[in-house]
Design an enzyme around this catalytic site. Structure first.
Site, short mmCIF file in Angstrom:
data_model
loop_
_atom_site.label_atom_id
_atom_site.label_comp_id
_atom_site.label_asym_id
_atom_site.label_seq_id
_atom_site.Cartn_x
_atom_site.Cartn_y
_atom_site.Cartn_z
N ASN A 208 -16.85 -3.46 3.19
CA ASN A 208 -16.49 -2.04 3.30
C ASN A 208 -17.76 -1.20 3.18
OD1 ASN A 208 -16.93 -1.29 0.41
ND2 ASN A 208 -15.34 -2.83 0.13
N ASP A 276 -9.56 -5.63 -1.05
CA ASP A 276 -8.21 -5.91 -1.54
C ASP A 276 -7.74 -7.30 -1.12
OD1 ASP A 276 -7.66 -3.55 -2.95
OD2 ASP A 276 -7.48 -2.47 -1.06
N LYS A 286 -18.57 -22.37 11.54
CA LYS A 286 -18.41 -21.13 12.31
C LYS A 286 -17.22 -21.26 13.27
CE LYS A 286 -20.75 -18.05 15.45
NZ LYS A 286 -21.74 -17.96 16.51
N ASP A 305 -7.01 -8.18 -9.12
CA ASP A 305 -7.41 -6.80 -9.46
C ASP A 305 -8.16 -6.84 -10.79
OD1 ASP A 305 -7.49 -4.11 -10.40
OD2 ASP A 305 -5.96 -3.64 -8.89
N ILE A 306 -9.46 -6.70 -10.70
CA ILE A 306 -10.33 -6.85 -11.88
C ILE A 306 -10.01 -5.79 -12.93
CG2 ILE A 306 -12.74 -6.91 -12.66
CD1 ILE A 306 -13.33 -7.63 -9.58
N LYS A 338 -2.24 5.45 -9.99
CA LYS A 338 -3.09 4.25 -10.11
C LYS A 338 -3.47 4.01 -11.58
CE LYS A 338 -5.48 3.54 -6.30
NZ LYS A 338 -6.50 3.77 -5.27
N1 CTP Z 1 -10.37 -2.58 -8.29
C1 CTP Z 1 -10.64 -3.81 -8.88
N2 CTP Z 1 -10.26 -4.96 -8.27
C2 CTP Z 1 -9.60 -4.93 -7.10
C3 CTP Z 1 -9.33 -3.68 -6.47
C4 CTP Z 1 -9.71 -2.54 -7.10
O1 CTP Z 1 -11.25 -3.84 -9.96
N3 CTP Z 1 -9.27 -6.07 -6.53
C5 CTP Z 1 -10.75 -1.36 -8.98
C6 CTP Z 1 -11.86 -0.58 -8.31
O2 CTP Z 1 -13.12 -0.97 -8.79
C7 CTP Z 1 -11.51 0.85 -8.71
C8 CTP Z 1 -10.01 0.84 -8.81
O3 CTP Z 1 -9.64 -0.53 -8.96
O4 CTP Z 1 -12.01 1.15 -10.00
C9 CTP Z 1 -9.26 1.43 -7.68
O5 CTP Z 1 -9.65 0.91 -6.45
P1 CTP Z 1 -8.96 1.38 -5.10
O6 CTP Z 1 -9.54 0.60 -3.98
O7 CTP Z 1 -8.99 2.87 -4.99
O8 CTP Z 1 -7.46 1.01 -5.38
P2 CTP Z 1 -6.60 -0.19 -4.92
O9 CTP Z 1 -6.20 -0.97 -6.09
O10 CTP Z 1 -7.28 -0.92 -3.83
O11 CTP Z 1 -5.32 0.58 -4.38
P3 CTP Z 1 -5.00 1.17 -2.92
O12 CTP Z 1 -5.66 0.23 -1.94
O13 CTP Z 1 -3.54 1.15 -2.89
O14 CTP Z 1 -5.56 2.54 -2.90
#
Ligand code: CTP
Length: 401
Positions: A208, A276, A286, A305-306, A338
């Protein structure tokens, strides 16, 4: 805390040099010994007499001063200190430092020292924002030079913006933090930063646009307040700050393992833009193009999700868990949802619609959402957001214990 600390203070040539006279006073009030060095240009703004009188010590000026060289050579002068402070640090002095030039006493001392160096930049905002200065800032940060400021505000030249020298008491705070006495001294903060790369096969990956700039700025802010920072970073575009423990990872899974390994901590701040999803079965070879034009199907699975995992730990949860929320619509509502869903204490929400220029840019406009409510911060540089957030974290940890 500064009692008996020896500070070599280099005063560069800028109007802010008058503030350095006050800085000398503040340092001496706190028991520090100040050895002043006044550059040629600095001498156009303040006199050696005022500098020497306030410091209670000889004001050094020339590289080729024979008396100085017999009493104490410039090498010795640069090493007899515990910390070298440059205030004001002009664009010219910073350029010399970044290039490794030794053309006068100040730049020679900066090259010859084996001690840490803290600089308080001061210049017109155009000079500060000039790509050459910004390149030098990045080089100096990479070299481990500590920064106090610059701040934003009205300047002596009548313009408004970044480049104003930090106030003497702010510089004193940065010096105290450099000696390990900041409000976060002894505190451990884990920061995640940058994007993650999720492999598709050995040569391709999902990524990203995160540059890692906000996470790096926050880590610097925390470090400058004396924290011990573990900086867990994905493959970011900006270099990690000096003076923090850097753990480099590629994927979300590796990031989670690195964060868990870094605990216990007083706080966790998840500034990383974690992917995600990852490809369920990344190819070990490859993936080749199909001759008949069929495209490969990529099966995706959700990454851990950390932030949520650590925020919901039954045991050993950091006292403060902070997440970021990158949103493109209904920023505050989504961010608050969130915060509750993930179980973290604060969410720093930002609007990442392309028109804002925030993702990958140098500025940020955030809303801090806590259990007590929300605060809209003005649009600031990511550095300033990092500093403010670090101060808020210090206050919160102070209040917690
Ligand atoms: N985060 C994380 N681990 C993941 C995804 C997100 O630790 N696998 C943490 C990011 O570092 C940030 C927060 O969660 O602090 C929110 O990330 P965001 O991308 O905005 O949210 P998502 O959980 O991806 O939700 P959505 O895609 O529905 O907006």
């Amino acid at each position: 805390m500064l009692a008996d600390r020896r500070i070599l203070l280099i005063i560069g040539g800028g109007i802010a040099a008058y503030k350095s006279l006050d800085l000398i006073r503040r340092l001496r009030e706190r028991g520090a010994a100040v050895t002043p060095v006044l550059t040629r240009a600095g001498g156009e703004f303040v006199t050696p007499l005022s500098v020497a009188a306030l410091a209670g010590a000889k004001c050094h000026r020339d590289l080729f001063d024979l008396t100085d060289e017999t009493e104490m050579g410039h090498i010795e002068l640069s090493r007899a200190a515990d910390l070298v402070v440059v205030a004001p640090a002009t664009a010219d002095l910073m350029a010399k430092m970044a290039a490794g030039l030794a053309t006068d006493l100040a730049s020679t001392l900066l090259m010859a020292t084996d001690k840490r160096v803290l600089i308080a930049p001061a210049m017109n905002l155009r000079m500060w924002l000039h790509p050459a200065t910004q390149r030098n800032v990045a080089t100096l940060r990479g070299d481990g030079i500590l920064f106090a400021g610059p701040g934003e505000g009205e300047m002596a030249c009548g313009e408004f913006g970044p480049g104003r020298m930090a106030e003497p008491l702010e510089i004193v705070a940065a010096i105290e933090a450099a000696f390990g006495g900041g409000p976060l001294a002894g505190r451990h903060v884990v920061v995640t930063s940058g994007p993650t790369h999720e492999p598709i096969d050995p040569v391709r990956y999902i990524a990203n646009r995160s540059s890692g700039a906000q996470g790096a700025a926050l880590a610097r802010g925390l470090r400058d307040l004396g924290a011990w920072v573990t900086f867990v970073t994905g493959p970011a575009a900006v270099p990690p700050p000096a003076g923090v423990e850097v753990v480099r990872v590629e994927t979300a899974d590796e990031m989670l393992r690195a964060v868990r390994a870094a605990l216990p901590a007083d706080a966790l701040v998840c500034a990383a833009a974690v992917a995600d999803w990852r490809v369920a079965k990344a190819g070990t070879a490859k993936i080749k193009k199909d001759r008949k034009g069929a495209v490969p199907a990529l099966d995706l699975v959700e990454n851990p999700d950390i932030l949520a995992q650590v925020a919901q730990m039954a045991e050993g949860r950091p006292a403060l868990v902070v997440g970021f929320a990158a949103e493109t619509d209904d920023v505050v509502a989504h961010a608050e949802a969130k915060r509750r869903r993930k179980g973290c204490d604060w969410i720093v929400a930002n609007d990442v619609r392309p028109a804002t220029g925030i993702m990958g840019g140098s500025e940020n406009a955030v809303t801090l959402i806590t259990a007590e409510g929300r605060e809209d911060w003005p649009r600031l540089s990511k550095d300033e957001v990092g500093r403010r957030l670090a101060r808020r974290i210090a206050e919160a940890l102070g209040a917690a214990g």
